[in-house]
Write a protein that holds these residues in place. Structure first.
Motif, PDB file in Angstrom:
ATOM      1  N   MET A   1      48.392  37.671  31.406  1.00  0.00           N
ATOM      2  CA  MET A   1      48.144  38.212  32.742  1.00  0.00           C
ATOM      3  C   MET A   1      47.314  37.201  33.548  1.00  0.00           C
ATOM      4  O   MET A   1      46.321  36.689  33.039  1.00  0.00           O
ATOM      5  N   GLU A   2      47.744  36.939  34.759  1.00  0.00           N
ATOM      6  CA  GLU A   2      47.008  35.962  35.570  1.00  0.00           C
ATOM      7  C   GLU A   2      45.633  36.512  35.958  1.00  0.00           C
ATOM      8  O   GLU A   2      45.511  37.691  36.313  1.00  0.00           O
ATOM      9  N   LYS A   3      44.620  35.675  35.834  1.00  0.00           N
ATOM     10  CA  LYS A   3      43.266  36.133  36.143  1.00  0.00           C
ATOM     11  C   LYS A   3      43.105  36.328  37.650  1.00  0.00           C
ATOM     12  O   LYS A   3      43.614  35.532  38.450  1.00  0.00           O
ATOM     13  N   ARG A   4      42.390  37.363  37.994  1.00  0.00           N
ATOM     14  CA  ARG A   4      42.175  37.672  39.407  1.00  0.00           C
ATOM     15  C   ARG A   4      40.770  37.284  39.848  1.00  0.00           C
ATOM     16  O   ARG A   4      40.263  37.777  40.836  1.00  0.00           O
ATOM     17  N   TYR A   5      40.147  36.413  39.060  1.00  0.00           N
ATOM     18  CA  TYR A   5      38.832  35.868  39.430  1.00  0.00           C
ATOM     19  C   TYR A   5      38.751  34.451  38.875  1.00  0.00           C
ATOM     20  O   TYR A   5      39.528  34.065  37.992  1.00  0.00           O
ATOM     21  N   ASN A   6      37.820  33.662  39.400  1.00  0.00           N
ATOM     22  CA  ASN A   6      37.656  32.272  38.963  1.00  0.00           C
ATOM     23  C   ASN A   6      37.015  32.252  37.588  1.00  0.00           C
ATOM     24  O   ASN A   6      35.873  32.693  37.436  1.00  0.00           O
ATOM     25  N   THR A   7      37.721  31.725  36.597  1.00  0.00           N
ATOM     26  CA  THR A   7      37.157  31.690  35.244  1.00  0.00           C
ATOM     27  C   THR A   7      36.506  30.334  34.982  1.00  0.00           C
ATOM     28  O   THR A   7      36.887  29.313  35.569  1.00  0.00           O
ATOM     29  N   LEU A 289      39.358  45.064  32.003  1.00  0.00           N
ATOM     30  CA  LEU A 289      38.971  44.633  33.351  1.00  0.00           C
ATOM     31  C   LEU A 289      40.164  44.005  34.070  1.00  0.00           C
ATOM     32  O   LEU A 289      40.457  44.322  35.237  1.00  0.00           O
ATOM     33  N   ASP A 290      40.864  43.115  33.370  1.00  0.00           N
ATOM     34  CA  ASP A 290      42.031  42.452  33.980  1.00  0.00           C
ATOM     35  C   ASP A 290      43.078  43.491  34.397  1.00  0.00           C
ATOM     36  O   ASP A 290      43.662  43.395  35.479  1.00  0.00           O
ATOM     37  N   SER A 291      43.327  44.473  33.522  1.00  0.00           N
ATOM     38  CA  SER A 291      44.338  45.503  33.824  1.00  0.00           C
ATOM     39  C   SER A 291      43.914  46.341  35.029  1.00  0.00           C
ATOM     40  O   SER A 291      44.729  46.696  35.879  1.00  0.00           O
ATOM     41  N   TYR A 292      42.633  46.648  35.096  1.00  0.00           N
ATOM     42  CA  TYR A 292      42.121  47.474  36.202  1.00  0.00           C
ATOM     43  C   TYR A 292      42.314  46.729  37.535  1.00  0.00           C
ATOM     44  O   TYR A 292      42.788  47.310  38.519  1.00  0.00           O
ATOM     45  N   LEU A 293      41.933  45.453  37.539  1.00  0.00           N
ATOM     46  CA  LEU A 293      42.067  44.668  38.777  1.00  0.00           C
ATOM     47  C   LEU A 293      43.537  44.599  39.196  1.00  0.00           C
ATOM     48  O   LEU A 293      43.874  44.774  40.371  1.00  0.00           O
ATOM     49  N   GLN A 300      39.002  38.671  43.157  1.00  0.00           N
ATOM     50  CA  GLN A 300      37.656  38.226  43.547  1.00  0.00           C
ATOM     51  C   GLN A 300      37.574  37.972  45.040  1.00  0.00           C
ATOM     52  O   GLN A 300      38.379  37.231  45.601  1.00  0.00           O
ATOM     53  N   GLY A 301      36.594  38.556  45.675  1.00  0.00           N
ATOM     54  CA  GLY A 301      36.338  38.291  47.094  1.00  0.00           C
ATOM     55  C   GLY A 301      37.159  39.120  48.046  1.00  0.00           C
ATOM     56  O   GLY A 301      36.985  39.004  49.269  1.00  0.00           O
ATOM     57  N   CYS A 302      38.048  39.968  47.546  1.00  0.00           N
ATOM     58  CA  CYS A 302      38.948  40.690  48.460  1.00  0.00           C
ATOM     59  C   CYS A 302      38.163  41.645  49.363  1.00  0.00           C
ATOM     60  O   CYS A 302      38.647  42.009  50.445  1.00  0.00           O
ATOM     61  N   LEU A 303      36.959  42.033  48.971  1.00  0.00           N
ATOM     62  CA  LEU A 303      36.137  42.898  49.823  1.00  0.00           C
ATOM     63  C   LEU A 303      34.834  42.201  50.224  1.00  0.00           C
ATOM     64  O   LEU A 303      33.864  42.846  50.588  1.00  0.00           O
ATOM     65  N   CYS A 304      34.840  40.862  50.145  1.00  0.00           N
ATOM     66  CA  CYS A 304      33.642  40.089  50.518  1.00  0.00           C
ATOM     67  C   CYS A 304      33.618  39.891  52.021  1.00  0.00           C
ATOM     68  O   CYS A 304      34.580  39.393  52.593  1.00  0.00           O
ATOM     69  N   LYS A 305      32.508  40.314  52.637  1.00  0.00           N
ATOM     70  CA  LYS A 305      32.446  40.183  54.094  1.00  0.00           C
ATOM     71  C   LYS A 305      31.875  38.835  54.461  1.00  0.00           C
ATOM     72  O   LYS A 305      30.920  38.390  53.882  1.00  0.00           O
TER      73      LYS A 305
END
Ligand code: SF4
Length: 305
Positions: A1-7, A289-293, A300-305
């Protein structure tokens, strides 16, 4: 599964061309929150070895050389020398210089990484760290845990949150990278735990500073700690795995997209883990965590203002 945050592993490959092996070092330090300088007993979750329970005590050079001679080291082309136990800038500058130098016995060590407290970083100590920038990177891992001073008092952290920003500025102005440690699920009173509101504040603080990496720890209860006493008396209830995954996702979605996540779960030696039992299964925590995202279309950052 592709990571949805910077590893960290992707970041290391990008920077150094391969992953780096981590040499965890007990540098023989103590902590001002244990020896009475700013507190006694330490942070309520901290074990007797100051977080490096898996390290076999020896001289610094022996610790490094024995790792480099081990089968585990052969998988890597380069290494991070990581001073882990206790507060690794809590000594005179000359002593620090000597201990860090003792670890750097091999040119394949690309990074010197030092874990410490923000109130143990001043100009002199930041200058010593900066001396080691010749030919390698220097990282400083700062234990923030939470931006809430109320939580800090309850967990006996021993410094005000304002010290964190001061330390980040001192380090970054010298070219030293800062990695912030945060903990999800901290108690902020008896039978009271931090939730989304406090976590949002912690992430907001990190986003406002030139921090390049974050370690997210799930709070686990280690035996023979004050947190364990609180847990056994019914004063602290650990997060369930589902609660942890939801809160970690909450933080990741709000974290600046350029920050690298060095870890997304805590790691306690099984023999010392009192609770929660799910914390012993790191791979399961990360895949949850990966499955939940993925399932919620978050990154990562999708809700960062
Ligand atoms: S600052 Fe770190 S080493 Fe010191 S008591 Fe707290 S967790 Fe333990």
């Amino acid at each position: 599964m592709e990571k949805r945050y910077n590893t960290l592993s992707s970041e290391l490959r990008r920077r150094y061309g391969s992953r780096l092996g981590k040499i965890c070092i007990d540098g023989g330090f103590t902590c001002p929150n244990r020896d009475g300088t700013c507190g006694t007993g330490g942070c309520i979750f901290c074990g007797e070895r100051g977080s490096g329970e898996h390290i076999t005590p020896s001289t610094i050079e022996n610790q490094v050389r024995s790792y480099l001679a081990s089968p585990a080291a052969s998988k890597f082309g380069g290494y991070i020398a990581y001073f882990q136990n206790f507060t690794n800038t809590y000594e005179d500058p000359g002593v620090l210089r000597g201990r860090y130098s003792e670890a750097l016995v091999d040119p394949r060590i690309r990074v010197l990484s030092v874990g410490t407290r923000p109130d143990c970083v001043d100009r002199e100590r930041a200058d010593v760290l900066a001396e080691f920038l010749q030919g390698r990177d220097v990282w400083c891992e700062l234990g923030l845990q939470s931006a809430s001073d109320k939580t800090a008092r309850f967990i006996n952290r021993g410094y005000d949150t304002a010290r964190f920003g001061n330390a980040v500025d001192l380090l970054r102005s010298r070219g030293i990278e800062v990695i912030a440690h945060i903990i999800i699920g901290l108690p902020n009173g008896v039978r009271s735990r931090e939730g989304e509101r406090e976590l949002a504040e912690t992430v907001r603080l990190i986003n406002s500073l030139p921090v390049s990496g974050v370690k997210i720890h799930s709070l686990y209860v280690m035996k023979q700690t004050r947190l364990c006493e609180l847990y056994e008396s019914g004063g602290y209830e650990p997060l369930s795995l589902e609660e942890y995954v939801s809160l970690a996702s909450f933080a990741i979605c709000r974290l600046r997209p350029d920050i690298v996540l060095h870890r997304v779960t805590g790691d306690c030696p099984r023999a010392l883990l009192a609770a929660p039992s799910w914390n012993a299964y790191k791979t399961r925590v990360i895949s949850s965590l990966d499955s939940y995202l993925e399932a919620h279309g978050l990154y990562q950052g999708c809700l960062c203002k």
